[in-house]
Design a protein around this motif. Structure first.
Motif, PDB file in Angstrom:
ATOM      1  N   GLU A 186     -32.188  28.384 -33.402  1.00  0.00           N
ATOM      2  CA  GLU A 186     -32.195  29.675 -34.099  1.00  0.00           C
ATOM      3  C   GLU A 186     -30.784  30.237 -34.231  1.00  0.00           C
ATOM      4  OE1 GLU A 186     -34.940  32.058 -31.858  1.00  0.00           O
ATOM      5  OE2 GLU A 186     -36.530  31.727 -33.338  1.00  0.00           O
ATOM      6  N   ARG A 187     -29.967  30.062 -33.189  1.00  0.00           N
ATOM      7  CA  ARG A 187     -28.593  30.579 -33.251  1.00  0.00           C
ATOM      8  C   ARG A 187     -27.754  29.856 -34.293  1.00  0.00           C
ATOM      9  NH1 ARG A 187     -29.243  30.791 -27.520  1.00  0.00           N
ATOM     10  NH2 ARG A 187     -28.250  28.732 -27.355  1.00  0.00           N
ATOM     11  N   SER A 188     -28.101  28.588 -34.564  1.00  0.00           N
ATOM     12  CA  SER A 188     -27.323  27.824 -35.545  1.00  0.00           C
ATOM     13  C   SER A 188     -27.699  28.159 -36.984  1.00  0.00           C
ATOM     14  CB  SER A 188     -27.510  26.326 -35.301  1.00  0.00           C
ATOM     15  OG  SER A 188     -28.860  25.947 -35.535  1.00  0.00           O
ATOM     16  N   LEU A 189     -28.814  28.852 -37.197  1.00  0.00           N
ATOM     17  CA  LEU A 189     -29.239  29.219 -38.542  1.00  0.00           C
ATOM     18  C   LEU A 189     -28.643  30.559 -38.949  1.00  0.00           C
ATOM     19  CD1 LEU A 189     -33.034  28.264 -38.358  1.00  0.00           C
ATOM     20  CD2 LEU A 189     -31.212  26.963 -39.465  1.00  0.00           C
ATOM     21  N   SER A 190     -28.472  30.740 -40.238  1.00  0.00           N
ATOM     22  CA  SER A 190     -27.954  32.010 -40.746  1.00  0.00           C
ATOM     23  C   SER A 190     -29.057  33.059 -40.744  1.00  0.00           C
ATOM     24  CB  SER A 190     -27.412  31.824 -42.167  1.00  0.00           C
ATOM     25  OG  SER A 190     -28.469  31.468 -43.055  1.00  0.00           O
ATOM     26  N   ASP A 191     -28.642  34.317 -40.865  1.00  0.00           N
ATOM     27  CA  ASP A 191     -29.619  35.405 -40.905  1.00  0.00           C
ATOM     28  C   ASP A 191     -30.544  35.272 -42.109  1.00  0.00           C
ATOM     29  OD1 ASP A 191     -28.471  36.398 -38.624  1.00  0.00           O
ATOM     30  OD2 ASP A 191     -27.210  37.866 -39.670  1.00  0.00           O
ATOM     31  N   GLU A 192     -29.997  34.808 -43.228  1.00  0.00           N
ATOM     32  CA  GLU A 192     -30.823  34.657 -44.425  1.00  0.00           C
ATOM     33  C   GLU A 192     -31.878  33.568 -44.231  1.00  0.00           C
ATOM     34  OE1 GLU A 192     -30.380  33.603 -49.210  1.00  0.00           O
ATOM     35  OE2 GLU A 192     -28.611  34.070 -47.990  1.00  0.00           O
ATOM     36  N   ASP A 193     -31.482  32.452 -43.608  1.00  0.00           N
ATOM     37  CA  ASP A 193     -32.461  31.386 -43.355  1.00  0.00           C
ATOM     38  C   ASP A 193     -33.576  31.865 -42.427  1.00  0.00           C
ATOM     39  OD1 ASP A 193     -31.101  29.635 -44.964  1.00  0.00           O
ATOM     40  OD2 ASP A 193     -29.965  28.721 -43.325  1.00  0.00           O
ATOM     41  N   THR A 195     -34.601  34.927 -42.048  1.00  0.00           N
ATOM     42  CA  THR A 195     -35.439  35.872 -42.792  1.00  0.00           C
ATOM     43  C   THR A 195     -36.420  35.139 -43.692  1.00  0.00           C
ATOM     44  OG1 THR A 195     -33.640  37.505 -42.770  1.00  0.00           O
ATOM     45  CG2 THR A 195     -35.401  37.825 -44.381  1.00  0.00           C
ATOM     46  N   ALA A 232     -33.696  26.936 -46.829  1.00  0.00           N
ATOM     47  CA  ALA A 232     -33.870  27.303 -45.420  1.00  0.00           C
ATOM     48  C   ALA A 232     -34.536  26.178 -44.641  1.00  0.00           C
ATOM     49  CB  ALA A 232     -34.693  28.586 -45.321  1.00  0.00           C
ATOM     50  N   ASN A 235     -31.961  23.447 -43.976  1.00  0.00           N
ATOM     51  CA  ASN A 235     -31.048  23.853 -42.905  1.00  0.00           C
ATOM     52  C   ASN A 235     -31.731  23.786 -41.538  1.00  0.00           C
ATOM     53  OD1 ASN A 235     -29.061  24.353 -44.815  1.00  0.00           O
ATOM     54  ND2 ASN A 235     -29.584  26.530 -45.003  1.00  0.00           N
TER      55      ASN A 235
END
Length: 246
Positions: A186-193, A195, A232, A235
């Motif tokens: 989860e930390r490696s994903l962007s906020d948009e992904d 969401t 998303a 990713n």
């Protein structure tokens, strides 16, 4: 006419086709136990026309005991072993001596002492004892706080549904490791992904996913929501592969 002798009782005489004469009737009572003479019925569960169990009555065969009911010998998932058999098994498994359970009796209520107070009382008792008693080392055994040794091993017990009484430490360790790995993903994903993935869990259309990341309604409906979800998801799969390879 019924014959009665002590606590033994028979039914009326019956004619035997084999012997061609009357013979003593079946036993219908021995003490407090009652038996059928072929004319009694009892309530029971039987298969209905559609195969489902239904309540009904069944004629009891001659000689069958009356007033009894069938029960499972042991709960589902248990062994049915008595405490003595269970305790003996644990003693053999751990190669220790068997000790009988001794109830502690009624618990006396009184003042509770702190650790320091108890230590001071023990030191005072030792100082007032000129000759200390001999110390005996007990044989190896299993804690007998209850009548069943199995109560010390909750994880080895089976619940009525077949599940264990406690989570094994291996399973617990695996769950903790999986949770830590997922947090890393989860930390490696962007906020948009994040969401987009969270919105996809409850979204009914691609448009709702696109609107969650502030796309215009028309663009989200036509292709924006679908593109955002595909990106998303790609990713996420890349992050999972990286975390698994680490």
């Amino acid at each position: 006419m019924r014959q009665s002798k002590s606590r033994f009782e028979r039914g009326p005489e019956v004619y035997s086709e084999v012997l061609r004469r009357n013979v003593p009737g079946p036993i219908i009572r021995i003490g407090n136990l009652r038996f059928s003479d072929g004319g009694q019925t009892e309530r029971c569960m039987m298969a209905g026309i559609d195969g489902e169990p239904v309540a009904g009555s069944i004629r009891m065969p001659i000689g069958s005991m009356l007033g009894t009911k069938e029960q499972q010998e042991r709960p589902l998932g248990g062994t049915g072993a008595s405490p003595g058999e269970s305790n003996a098994w644990f003693c053999d498994a751990f190669d220790v001596c068997h000790h009988e359970y001794v109830p502690g009796g009624k618990r006396r209520s009184g003042r509770s002492f702190s650790r320091d107070e108890a230590a001071a009382m023990l030191a005072e008792a030792i100082a007032n004892t000129p000759v200390m008693p001999e110390v005996y080392q007990c044989e190896d055994g299993i804690a007998a706080g209850t009548a069943r040794y199995a109560d010390n091993f909750i994880g080895m017990k089976k619940a009525p549904k077949g599940s264990g009484g406690s989570i094994a430490w291996q399973d617990l360790s695996d769950k903790i490791a999986e949770r830590e790995k997922w947090e890393e993903i989860e930390r490696s994903l962007s906020d948009e992904d994040l969401t987009v993935l969270n919105a996809a869990a409850n979204a009914k259309s691609y448009a709702e996913i696109g609107l969650a990341v502030r796309q215009s309604p028309e663009y989200a409906r036509r292709k924006g929501g679908r593109r955002a979800l595909i990106a998303a998801n790609d990713n996420l799969m890349a992050a999972i592969s990286a975390a698994t390879a680490a």
